[in-house]
Write an enzyme that holds these catalytic residues in place. Structure first.
Site, mmCIF file in Angstrom:
data_model
loop_
_atom_site.group_PDB
_atom_site.id
_atom_site.type_symbol
_atom_site.label_atom_id
_atom_site.label_comp_id
_atom_site.label_asym_id
_atom_site.label_seq_id
_atom_site.Cartn_x
_atom_site.Cartn_y
_atom_site.Cartn_z
ATOM 1 N N LYS A 77 0.812 -1.215 0.000
ATOM 2 C CA LYS A 77 0.000 0.000 0.000
ATOM 3 C C LYS A 77 0.848 1.270 0.000
ATOM 4 C CE LYS A 77 -4.279 -1.985 1.667
ATOM 5 N NZ LYS A 77 -3.831 -3.367 1.992
HETATM 6 C C1 LIG Z 1 -4.467 -4.513 1.443
HETATM 7 C C2 LIG Z 1 -3.698 -5.788 1.437
HETATM 8 C C3 LIG Z 1 -4.028 -6.870 0.582
HETATM 9 C C4 LIG Z 1 -5.231 -6.840 -0.332
HETATM 10 O O1 LIG Z 1 -5.077 -5.924 -1.374
HETATM 11 P P1 LIG Z 1 -6.379 -5.414 -2.191
HETATM 12 O O2 LIG Z 1 -5.877 -4.362 -3.105
HETATM 13 O O3 LIG Z 1 -7.318 -4.873 -1.148
HETATM 14 O O4 LIG Z 1 -6.944 -6.586 -2.876
HETATM 15 C C5 LIG Z 1 -3.226 -7.999 0.585
HETATM 16 N N1 LIG Z 1 -2.167 -8.105 1.417
HETATM 17 C C6 LIG Z 1 -1.813 -7.103 2.259
HETATM 18 C C7 LIG Z 1 -0.646 -7.286 3.156
HETATM 19 C C8 LIG Z 1 -2.557 -5.908 2.300
HETATM 20 O O5 LIG Z 1 -2.212 -4.929 3.139
#
Ligand SMILES: *Cc1c(COP(=O)(O)O)cnc(C)c1O
Length: 433
Positions: A107
């Site tokens: 993210k």
């Molecule tokens: C947010 C997140 C996901 C999922 O990603 P999306 O874009 O919501 O599908 C998977 N793994 C981790 C560690 C995350 O923080």
């Protein structure tokens, strides 16, 4: 780039507008409706092209009607002082590690680009803004880090007192400067309600130029396409068309890959890997899209029972399930299977994976059993050291906390304790900072 609401194509926005509006006024999500053809741009990339170079050129191609080349260069330079890494773990699986940013999860890519873009627009227009956000722990830290020391932007993060982990609290409360942590006597739902109430108060919203940095922002989604393109360029001499395997929850990450594919990236297929919250794999097999309450699993960042980005995917595929099925293959992985996979890859491949990454790796392995000729790039979404308890319980190994995080533990917490009432938030705003 022109953007439209997923619910009504007559609601339009520029990239800049969509950045500051967040959710479209009709409750839809902004999505790009006109296809850009970037095939010839992609052909010019190879394994020596740096991530930042790719980010710059792709961003310029899609945003040049709103930002000139110098502005794009500034955004990319300020957003990405970290990079993805690609590691080969078997003959036909490469792991795309996306956890080398400030909060050790993918993210960071979206949040950093969003923050740098907002900063660029605000500085250009000589305006200021306040980002208001509620967090239950993890997501707030990517936003806090991304906006740290950005010009003309303050960030206010509301978190529930006593209900986030000590490390998460440090991530939110030790930055200081333009990052302000409000410790709310109440639950996460209270925090979210207060943020919603503040946004619904039109006068408050405009007086303080309140804006959000929500995970559904198109400004967080688009930059996630950059690492699909970069990793393709890394392997393009070896494999014609890779398959991408994406551990998914809200499906932002996978949707970004679909955009790269739509712009012309040679991708054979995507694997949507989920835990027991298998709304999308279920849709692919039954043809019925049915949301439900999420259930708790080991891969908790993927515990989503109503994936927001389904709306964007559905627009891209023109609501045609056969197109969905052509491009996306669903796989569901249980907690027990996640544990077995974490152990197996550690013992056999000497690779330590976080639970989310392990869900992806088992899905990739299953897919390869049926499609032996293919090559999979499997996305690793977080550093195993972020999930110490479960990694230790399953593998017996106490993963080292990445230094980006361990250094926080000795720093002092700075937060303002408030009641779970809008008026407390308002008086904090009025007091100024
Ligand atoms: C947010 C997140 C996901 C999922 O990603 P999306 O874009 O919501 O599908 C998977 N793994 C981790 C560690 C995350 O923080």
């Amino acid at each position: 780039m022109k953007l439209y609401s997923t619910r009504n194509k007559s609601i339009e926005a520029s990239f800049q507008e969509a950045l500051f509006i967040g959710l479209a006024p009709d409750g839809g999500l902004y999505y790009p409706a006109e296809r850009e053809s970037l095939t010839s741009l992609f052909e010019g990339f190879d394994k020596d092209t740096t991530f930042n170079e790719i980010a710059e050129k792709v961003a310029y191609s899609i945003l040049s009607n709103e930002l000139d080349n110098d502005a794009i260069k500034r955004i990319i330079k300020r957003a990405f002082n970290f990079e993805p890494k690609l590691k080969t773990i078997t003959n036909n699986i490469d792991v795309l590690e996306l956890f080398h940013g400030p909060t050790c999860a993918f993210k960071d890519f979206g949040a950093s680009f969003l923050a740098a873009s907002m900063e660029e627009f605000l500085t250009h227009d000589k305006k200021k803004a306040i980002i208001l956000t509620a967090t239950s722990g993890d997501t707030g830290s990517a936003v806090a880090q991304a906006f740290y020391e950005k010009e003309n932007i303050d960030v206010i993060i509301l978190y529930p007192s006593g209900r986030v982990s000590p490390l998460q609290e440090k991530q939110l409360t030790t930055l200081g400067k333009n990052i302000h942590a409000l410790e709310v006597k109440g639950s996460f739902d209270d925090c979210q309600r207060m943020v919603k109430e503040a946004f619904n108060d039109k006068e408050l919203k405009s007086t303080f130029s309140l804006t959000s940095a929500n995970s559904i922002s198109i400004g967080r989604l688009l930059p996630q396409s950059f690492y699909y393109i970069w990793s393709w360029a890394q392997v393009k001499d070896k494999y014609e068309k890779p398959v991408f395997c994406v551990p998914s929850g809200n499906f932002g990450n996978l949707t970004a890959g679909l955009y790269a594919d739509w712009w012309g990236l040679p991708v054979k297929n995507f694997i949507a890997a989920t835990n027991a919250n298998d709304i999308v794999p279920e849709y692919l097999s039954s043809g019925i899209y049915k949301t439900r309450s999420s259930v708790k699993t080991h891969s908790n960042a993927m515990d989503v029972g109503a994936p927001s980005n389904y709306e964007r995917m559905n627009r891209l595929f023109n609501e045609d399930i056969s197109k969905f099925r052509e491009k996306i293959h669903g796989e569901v992985v249980t907690d027990t299977q996640t544990e077995e996979t974490m152990k197996w890859i550690l013992d056999n491949l000497n690779y330590l994976a976080c639970p989310h990454t392990a869900v992806g790796l088992l899905a990739a392995d299953r897919y390869l059993k049926e499609n032996k000729q293919d090559h999979v790039i499997s996305l690793s979404t977080a550093h195993p050291g972020k999930f110490v308890e479960i990694v230790k319980q399953v593998t017996g190994i106490n993963p080292e906390l990445p230094k980006e995080l361990s250094s926080l533990l000795s720093k002092d917490k700075e937060a303002t304790l408030i009641e779970n009432k809008l008026e407390d938030l308002v008086s904090f705003l009025n007091k100024g900072f």
